[in-house]
Scaffold this motif. Structure first.
Motif, short mmCIF file in Angstrom:
data_model
loop_
_atom_site.label_atom_id
_atom_site.label_comp_id
_atom_site.label_asym_id
_atom_site.label_seq_id
_atom_site.Cartn_x
_atom_site.Cartn_y
_atom_site.Cartn_z
N LEU B 354 -3.06 -33.91 4.68
CA LEU B 354 -2.17 -32.65 4.75
C LEU B 354 -1.26 -32.49 5.83
N ARG B 355 -1.14 -33.50 6.82
CA ARG B 355 -0.04 -33.69 7.72
C ARG B 355 0.95 -34.69 7.02
N GLY B 356 0.53 -35.52 6.13
CA GLY B 356 1.66 -36.63 5.76
C GLY B 356 1.53 -37.87 6.31
N GLU B 357 0.25 -37.72 7.23
CA GLU B 357 -0.03 -38.85 8.08
C GLU B 357 -0.87 -40.03 7.32
N SER B 358 -1.57 -39.84 6.24
CA SER B 358 -2.42 -40.71 5.45
C SER B 358 -1.91 -41.95 5.03
N ALA B 359 -2.61 -43.17 5.22
CA ALA B 359 -2.17 -44.34 4.55
C ALA B 359 -1.98 -44.31 3.37
N ASN B 360 -2.51 -43.40 2.51
CA ASN B 360 -2.26 -43.19 1.27
C ASN B 360 -1.72 -41.73 0.94
N PRO B 361 -0.49 -41.44 1.16
CA PRO B 361 0.10 -40.25 0.92
C PRO B 361 -0.14 -39.65 -0.55
N VAL B 362 -0.31 -38.38 -0.64
CA VAL B 362 -0.23 -37.94 -1.88
C VAL B 362 1.09 -36.83 -1.79
N ALA B 363 2.05 -36.98 -2.68
CA ALA B 363 3.19 -36.42 -2.56
C ALA B 363 2.90 -34.96 -2.78
N ALA B 365 1.23 -32.77 -1.28
CA ALA B 365 -0.25 -32.12 -1.19
C ALA B 365 -0.02 -30.89 -0.36
N ARG B 366 -0.75 -29.82 -0.84
CA ARG B 366 -0.84 -28.70 -0.26
C ARG B 366 -2.37 -28.31 0.05
N THR B 367 -3.35 -28.48 -0.91
CA THR B 367 -4.61 -28.23 -0.64
C THR B 367 -5.61 -29.54 -0.72
N CYS B 368 -6.47 -29.45 0.07
CA CYS B 368 -7.57 -30.58 -0.02
C CYS B 368 -9.04 -29.95 0.05
N LEU B 369 -9.75 -30.56 -0.87
CA LEU B 369 -11.23 -30.19 -0.97
C LEU B 369 -12.15 -31.10 -0.19
N LEU B 370 -12.79 -30.49 0.83
CA LEU B 370 -13.99 -31.43 1.51
C LEU B 370 -15.19 -31.20 0.69
N ALA B 371 -15.90 -32.05 -0.17
CA ALA B 371 -17.05 -31.79 -0.87
C ALA B 371 -17.90 -32.48 0.02
N GLY B 372 -18.82 -31.88 0.69
CA GLY B 372 -20.04 -32.41 1.75
C GLY B 372 -21.10 -33.26 0.85
N GLY B 373 -22.02 -33.53 1.66
CA GLY B 373 -22.86 -34.45 1.08
C GLY B 373 -23.71 -34.17 0.12
N SER B 380 -22.55 -28.01 1.43
CA SER B 380 -21.40 -27.30 1.75
C SER B 380 -20.35 -28.00 1.31
N SER B 381 -19.28 -26.85 1.18
CA SER B 381 -17.76 -27.47 0.67
C SER B 381 -16.96 -26.64 1.55
N ALA B 382 -15.59 -27.23 1.65
CA ALA B 382 -14.71 -26.51 2.21
C ALA B 382 -13.40 -26.74 1.71
N ILE B 383 -12.44 -25.95 1.71
CA ILE B 383 -10.84 -26.11 1.30
C ILE B 383 -9.98 -26.26 2.56
N PHE B 384 -9.13 -26.83 2.67
CA PHE B 384 -8.02 -27.21 3.82
C PHE B 384 -6.60 -26.89 2.99
N ALA B 385 -5.59 -26.51 3.98
CA ALA B 385 -4.23 -26.49 3.32
C ALA B 385 -3.27 -26.45 4.31
N ASN B 386 -2.00 -27.07 4.10
CA ASN B 386 -1.13 -27.04 5.20
C ASN B 386 -0.01 -25.85 5.18
N ARG B 387 -0.24 -25.16 4.13
CA ARG B 387 0.53 -23.89 3.86
C ARG B 387 -0.21 -23.06 2.99
N PHE B 388 0.12 -21.81 3.04
CA PHE B 388 -0.93 -20.77 2.02
C PHE B 388 -0.02 -19.59 1.91
N ASP B 389 -0.26 -18.77 0.92
CA ASP B 389 0.42 -17.71 0.49
C ASP B 389 -0.27 -16.39 1.25
#
Lengths: 137, 389
Positions: B354-363, B365-373, B380-389
């Motif tokens: 979400l910072r644009g630092e990934s070795a495999n950037p997704v053009a 990208a605003r949101t990312c789901l973390l799906a836990g074990g 548990s799961s969480a959603i992150f974003a680099n900007r939001f309304d």
């Protein structure tokens, strides 16, 4: 917790005596597994240990080829199953007689006999009573 | 009404130290200290100001023991999410945010450290939570076997095609191949190496399983407004959910029949989407905890990206990679191909992505789901974003 002190102690004692016993709520007759002392459905406290026949159907399975620690007494590969016991719907983990390595089929009918699985630990061996299931011929 | 977690805290810094299993150059706590220092350096934050820690999965490093080496002045919060597996990983972010939003702490590090020489094998530690004589007597003594039995049910009863796990594995290695920090960096993965790898517990072969690494990961969380004053662009937590529904969790295989071959996320995903006002279609990239590839498939189904029926159409290599896929998954390589420190690499990749630092950037990208074990009693799961309304 040991087999003689847990809520499922009568299950283990039953196997030692050659019987398959499951707990049933004294209030609503619901089967309660894993064993506990209070029925979360009707709120009654207390169970009646009730015998069931060692007949079941395959719910799912895996055949293990890797030598995991604590399985040393079992010849590789060995087949472990989840068996849904007839006339109660309780599922049990168990082992399947699988000498010809025929892939089990979900729903396949089974009949069980009481055997043991020997666990070897640093302090000795522990023969755990268990049901060994076989496919009906 | 906006949920209190929505955009009110952010990850300001991340640090990761990863080594081959058994090859860490330092003891576990020292590796963890290095990861925390790296996260602080990333954020431009004085480690002395850390006042909270959250972990999961029975981490052995009680936070108070980290204070001397980090120079922490006062510890105000230390907690962990219950459970021995990776089920609590995303929930740790919700716990940290709760501490910050209620004024009980101001700078909380979410962490996980695992060095075999210090803590032993992860698989054994996870299994210690569940092992009973019922399992021992059946010869079922490892997470691989427990998850294999569920996988068999997914394939044989629910009719999900077995070979779609190969697409998930291939996508993981495609990303890992391009990630200099990944165990699989620079390696062209041939799917035949999975098909020929040794059988562990049917249907799992070795390469269906995540393999443990030594290392530690740390993420620094602060309030959103504070994060905006730090060195890196904030990655906001938009939502987090943990738990289980009736009929799920450590029930000696007596989970409800319709839940048995899931990963346990249905109630968590439902709550997460409701709390954030987002849907699966709003998720731009997924960091998917895959202890085993079939459990990754179950998790994608639970999170609403596909059904049993549509799984084969959605879980396709081309659709899962950062270069043009609609559902880019595990853009660092994930637990399978980046490395497995009980999953802590996944939220770190979420932040980098979400910072644009990934070795495999997704053009874009605003949101990312973390799906836990997946498959843990508590998930548990969480959603992150680099900007939001």
């Amino acid at each position: 917790m040991t087999r003689s002190s847990g809520a499922d102690a009568p299950y283990w004692q039953g196997l030692a005596d050659g019987k398959l016993l499951f707990p049933r709520c004294t209030g609503c007759d619901r089967w309660m597994w894993p064993a506990g002392h209070r029925c979360g459905s009707c709120g009654a406290v207390g169970v009646t240990w009730t015998e069931r026949a060692m007949t079941a159907a395959i719910f799912s399975w895996t055949r293990t080829w890797h030598r995991f620690a604590l399985t040393e007494s079992l010849d590789l590969p060995f087949t472990s199953i989840v068996a849904e016991v007839d006339d109660c719907g309780i599922r049990l983990l168990g082992r399947l007689d699988d000498p010809d390595r025929i892939d089990p089929v979900i729903g396949e009918p089974l009949t069980g006999r009481i055997g043991t699985t020997v666990i070897r630990t640093g302090v000795g061996t522990d023969p755990i009573p268990t049901i060994i299931w076989s496919r009906l011929a | 009404m906006t949920h209190p977690l929505y955009g009110t805290t952010a990850i300001a810094g991340v640090g990761l130290r990863q080594y081959k299993r058994g090859a860490a150059p330092l003891p576990e706590r020292s590796v963890l200290v290095e990861a925390v220092l790296a996260a602080c350096a990333d954020a431009g934050f004085d480690p002395a100001e850390i006042d909270g820690f959250v972990s999961y999965g029975d981490d052995h490093n009680e936070p108070v023991r980290l204070m001397p080496e980090l120079g922490i002045r006062e510890l105000r919060w230390s907690s962990a999410v219950w459970g021995g597996g990776g089920g609590g990983i995303a929930g740790a972010f919700g716990v940290a945010a709760s501490a910050i939003l209620t004024g009980q702490a101001t700078a909380v590090v979410i962490f996980r450290a695992l060095v075999e020489g210090s803590s032993g094998r992860l698989s054994a530690a996870v299994m210690a939570h569940h092992l009973t004589d019922h399992l021992l007597a059946a010869g079922v003594v490892s997470p691989a076997q427990v998850c294999a039995i569920r996988a068999t049910r997914l394939f044989d009863h629910h009719g999900v095609p077995r070979d779609i796990v190969e697409d998930l594995v291939r996508a993981s290695y495609y990303h890992g191949n391009r990630n200099p920090e990944a165990v699989s960096f620079g390696q062209d993965f041939d799917i035949e190496s999975l098909r020929r790898s040794r059988m562990i517990a049917e249907p799992f072969r070795l390469f269906d399983c995540s393999r443990e690494n030594d290392g530690a990961g740390a993420l620094l969380m602060v309030a959103a407004d504070r994060a905006r004053d730090l060195a890196k662009p904030p990655v906001y937590l938009l939502g987090c959910a943990q738990g289980a529904e009736a009929g799920w969790g450590d029930l000696l295989e007596n989970d409800a029949a319709d839940l048995y071959a899931t990963a346990g996320f249905r109630p968590v995903a439902k709550r997460l989407y409701a709390d954030t006002g987002l849907t699966p279609a709003d998720i731009d990239v997924v960091q998917l905890y895959e202890n085993f590839d079939a459990q990754g498939v179950m998790s994608l189904i639970d999170h609403g990206f596909c059904s049993h029926e549509s799984a084969a159409d959605v879980i396709r290599f081309d659709n899962l990679i950062a270069d043009g896929g609609k559902l880019p998954v595990n853009t660092s390589g994930g637990n399978l191909a980046q490395g497995f420190i009980h999953g802590i690499g996944l939220p770190i990749e979420a932040v980098r992505q979400l910072r644009g630092e990934s070795a495999n950037p997704v053009a874009g990208a605003r949101t990312c789901l973390l799906a836990g074990g997946p498959g843990s009693p508590t998930v548990s799961s969480a959603i992150f974003a680099n900007r939001f309304d």
